[in-house]
Write an enzyme that holds these catalytic residues in place. Structure first.
Site, mmCIF file in Angstrom:
data_model
loop_
_atom_site.group_PDB
_atom_site.id
_atom_site.type_symbol
_atom_site.label_atom_id
_atom_site.label_comp_id
_atom_site.label_asym_id
_atom_site.label_seq_id
_atom_site.Cartn_x
_atom_site.Cartn_y
_atom_site.Cartn_z
ATOM 1 N N HIS A 46 0.849 -1.192 0.000
ATOM 2 C CA HIS A 46 0.000 0.000 0.000
ATOM 3 C C HIS A 46 0.885 1.242 0.000
ATOM 4 O O HIS A 46 1.911 1.273 0.699
ATOM 5 C CB HIS A 46 -0.903 0.039 1.235
ATOM 6 C CG HIS A 46 -1.683 -1.217 1.460
ATOM 7 N ND1 HIS A 46 -2.525 -1.739 0.509
ATOM 8 C CD2 HIS A 46 -1.739 -2.053 2.519
ATOM 9 C CE1 HIS A 46 -3.078 -2.844 0.982
ATOM 10 N NE2 HIS A 46 -2.609 -3.055 2.186
ATOM 11 N N GLU A 85 -1.849 -0.132 8.210
ATOM 12 C CA GLU A 85 -2.811 -1.044 8.836
ATOM 13 C C GLU A 85 -2.134 -1.874 9.914
ATOM 14 O O GLU A 85 -0.904 -1.887 10.038
ATOM 15 C CB GLU A 85 -3.429 -1.960 7.779
ATOM 16 C CG GLU A 85 -2.439 -2.857 7.062
ATOM 17 C CD GLU A 85 -3.046 -3.565 5.862
ATOM 18 O OE1 GLU A 85 -3.846 -2.947 5.143
ATOM 19 O OE2 GLU A 85 -2.694 -4.740 5.626
ATOM 20 N N HIS A 103 3.747 -7.273 1.816
ATOM 21 C CA HIS A 103 3.097 -8.172 2.764
ATOM 22 C C HIS A 103 2.100 -9.089 2.072
ATOM 23 O O HIS A 103 1.667 -8.825 0.945
ATOM 24 C CB HIS A 103 2.378 -7.380 3.861
ATOM 25 C CG HIS A 103 1.242 -6.528 3.353
ATOM 26 N ND1 HIS A 103 1.427 -5.275 2.815
ATOM 27 C CD2 HIS A 103 -0.103 -6.758 3.297
ATOM 28 C CE1 HIS A 103 0.262 -4.760 2.470
ATOM 29 N NE2 HIS A 103 -0.697 -5.652 2.743
ATOM 30 N N ARG A 135 -1.122 -4.968 -6.176
ATOM 31 C CA ARG A 135 -0.731 -6.379 -6.193
ATOM 32 C C ARG A 135 0.588 -6.538 -6.946
ATOM 33 O O ARG A 135 0.732 -6.066 -8.072
ATOM 34 C CB ARG A 135 -1.828 -7.244 -6.833
ATOM 35 C CG ARG A 135 -3.014 -7.485 -5.922
ATOM 36 C CD ARG A 135 -3.925 -8.591 -6.452
ATOM 37 N NE ARG A 135 -4.622 -8.188 -7.650
ATOM 38 C CZ ARG A 135 -5.838 -7.625 -7.664
ATOM 39 N NH1 ARG A 135 -6.468 -7.406 -6.538
ATOM 40 N NH2 ARG A 135 -6.410 -7.304 -8.803
#
Length: 341
Positions: free
Chosen positions: A106, A124, A182, A202
């Site tokens: 991200h 996050e 991740h 992605r």
């Protein structure tokens, strides 16, 4: 404003499907359709999904509408920027990684704002609710990995040698700053607290295809722009013990400019008193056990939102309980790069 409009808010979640989802959220009280579910957006106000209030005077309003209506009284002065942007600051999810998610990253806020319209980046954190024996995640890169090697691995369909794997079990937590490479691998259910963003690049999807032989879209160039290649073989974070009230053990799990999440272990019968003083909303999650908060009963796994203007509250543990509490720290400039890595 009438005080009766400020109370602990419950929501009807938004269910999201993906090729990696399944039926494991049924273990946590969610009603799952036959085709399975990948994500349950528990507290969400995003164009791609907004959860709806399920109790009290605001029943039937979605969270985006409620944010427009109540503004700073709902989210708090610490996130006044969110009102100016018309964007609720956080998003809370449950994820069922019945199959492995893609390897992804991200962006930080400035990159997202420059390339994704009104979207922010995404920092996050995860709390592992369930994990099969030997379950793993990917976080960061292996020692010695260069961007050129990494891109070549993507192009050759063989990225695994450059990925850093970590074993996880129920109860573990993971902090994932923007820029972190991740993936949540198969056999894991997590609760996720994050910036209110749906921006994901992605990198690698295990060379899998759908029933029509089509691969999912990758976002290689953008991902390469934002991956933090200095995040080399990180370990799982340790929780920071925090003093609290009798019968309560509290640890800070993840603290950054966007949110602070702590875990509280509450003995049956213990009480937590607090006050939402206008500076920040509070999001409480019941991970194990059951509680009562201002006469509202909650049991695992569920989340509620305390508006910033709520004032005093009292939480009573009806049984031994494991809780998550998330708040927003002092003002963040959402147009700057401000996440601690």
């Amino acid at each position: 404003m009438n005080e009766s409009i400020f109370y602990p808010l419950l929501f009807r979640p938004v269910l999201k499907s993906a090729i990696w989802g399944g039926h494991n959220l049924e273990k946590f009280g969610r009603s799952i359709p036959p085709e399975g579910v990948a994500e349950s957006w528990e507290i969400a106000a995003h164009p791609n999904g907004s959860s709806m209030v399920a109790n009290g005077a605001h029943t039937g309003k979605n969270l985006a509408e409620l944010t427009d209506e109540l503004g700073v009284a709902l989210i708090g002065s610490n996130a006044a920027w969110a009102v100016e942007r018309g964007k609720f600051p956080l998003l809370v999810k449950l994820l069922d990684a019945n199959r492995s998610l893609s390897v992804q990253v991200h962006p930080k806020d400035p990159y997202a704002l420059a390339h994704e319209g009104n979207e922010l980046g995404k920092t996050e954190m995860w709390v592992v609710l369930d994990a099969k024996p030997g379950a793993q995640i990917i976080l960061g890169v292996k020692h010695g990995t260069t961007p050129d090697q990494f891109r070549a691995g993507i192009e050759q369909g063989h990225l695994e040698p450059y990925l850093h794997y970590l074993d996880v079990k129920a109860g573990d937590h993971v902090c994932v700053p923007s820029g972190s490479l991740h993936a949540i691998l198969d056999g894991i259910v997590i609760a996720e607290i994050q910036q209110n963003s749906d921006t994901t690049y992605r990198v690698y999807d295990w060379n899998r295809v759908d029933s029509h032989g089509n691969a999912r879209e990758l976002h290689i160039d953008k991902a390469m722009d934002v991956i933090n290649f200095e995040q080399v073989e990180p370990s799982l974070p340790t929780a920071q013990i925090k003093q609290h009230q009798p019968g309560i053990q509290s640890t800070v799990l993840c603290e950054n400019e966007y949110f602070c999440t702590e875990r509280l272990q509450a003995a049956a019968g213990s009480r937590i008193t607090g006050s939402c003083d206008g500076s920040s909303l509070e999001i409480w999650g019941v991970i194990e056990g059951s509680i009562n908060i201002n006469s509202l009963d909650l049991s695992a796994v569920s989340f509620c939102l305390l508006p910033a203007a709520l004032g005093d509250y009292e939480l009573i543990a009806k049984t031994n309980a494991t809780l998550l509490r998330s708040t927003i720290p002092a003002t963040v400039d959402a147009n700057s790069s401000c996440c601690k890595d």
